[in-house]
Motif scaffolding. Structure first.
Motif: not given
Length: 307
Positions: A21-50
């Motif tokens: 939702a924040l990317i759609k608002q044109n914000h620049e996002i840094t995701i900081y995570d140790n992936f203990s409760n999540s997976s990098k697979e879930n981020l594959k479709k994210f627009p990494f230019n933003k």
């Protein structure tokens, strides 16, 4: 206005929905995570230019400080979220939820980031009686190590905010549900829906009379998107985020049976240690101060799962 936002735990269930939702608002996002409760697979479709993804742990102060430089806002979602895990290993829960939060606050101070939004939990209220509506100003009595860790986390943020003049808001989330919850950390709605799809029994721990205040992930995300642009400065203000309505677990099971149009068995097992009996929020404060208005009814939200 375009902003640079540092999101701890941004790869988790709530984080992924919020970051999109924040990317759609044109914000620049840094995701900081140790992936203990999540997976990098879930981020594959994210627009990494933003957005960019950094693997890191909030328990490491130097790492948090180094990677949060040049941001305008921190959204602090990273946490150990399992009540059962907190009972089995309270030290790790406190190291992450309390000490980790202190590191995030110190990083904000060092990097001159003056705005932080953080997630707390309804677990801080502890056990309540039926029809009791939890208000932010009441005394809290958490009954699990998880709830106690969130209480301590809130205290850290409030004290730090007042000492260093931070604009900080703490959101006590009630039972959030939506697409993308991991099987291990899914709420009761996600678990019931998954059982429904497989035609498995719906298992209730306890007598089913315990109540919860369920809120759709879309309503939570919409609130965050709104408060980011608000100009009202708060030093450690706390808000309940919920629907303001309660549903018993047995009512929920029967609703899912009805919506799925399946003859599903309902099984009862022993109540789990550390789980609260009743939970309903007053959302008056968030409505008045943040223009919060949950829009998705429970039956409407569940139908999305069943499609």
């Amino acid at each position: 206005m375009k902003m640079r936002i540092f999101v701890t735990g941004g790869a988790g269930f709530i984080g992924r929905h919020l970051v999109k939702a924040l990317i759609k608002q044109n914000h620049e996002i840094t995701i900081y995570d140790n992936f203990s409760n999540s997976s990098k697979e879930n981020l594959k479709k994210f627009p990494f230019n933003k957005s960019k993804v950094i693997t890191g742990d909030i328990r490491n102060l130097d790492d948090v400080s180094k990677n949060s430089i040049d941001n305008d806002i921190v959204i602090h979602l990273a946490a150990k979220i399992s009540v059962n895990e907190s009972i089995q290993n309270p030290q790790e829960t406190f190291e992450t939820n309390v000490d980790g939060t202190e590191n995030v606050l110190k990083a904000c101070h060092v990097n001159k980031i003056k705005k932080i939004f953080a997630l707390s939990s309804a677990a801080v209220y502890g056990n309540n009686i039926l029809n009791h509506v939890s208000i932010e100003s009441e005394n809290i009595h958490p009954i699990s190590p998880y709830g106690k860790s969130k209480q301590k986390m809130e205290e850290k943020i409030i004290n730090f905010s007042k000492n260093y003049d931070f604009d900080s808001k703490i959101f006590r989330l009630f039972n959030v549900y939506g697409e993308g919850q991991s099987p291990e950390y899914a709420g009761v709605i996600s678990k019931f829906v998954e059982c429904s799809k497989k035609k498995l029994p719906l298992t209730i721990f306890g007598d089913g009379k315990q109540t919860r205040d369920f809120v759709a992930i879309e309503d939570v995300v919409n609130l965050f998107v709104k408060v980011i642009s608000l100009d009202s400065k708060k030093n450690g203000e706390i808000y309940n985020v919920a629907s303001g309505k309660y549903t018993s677990i047995l009512e929920l099971a029967n609703l899912i049976k009805k919506l799925s149009n399946k003859e599903l068995e309902i099984k009862f097992e022993k109540k789990r240690i550390g789980e609260i009996d009743h939970s309903t929020a007053s959302i008056k404060k968030a409505k008045e101060e943040l223009d919060y208005e949950p829009k998705i009814e429970l039956s409407q939200g569940i139908r999305k799962f069943l499609i």
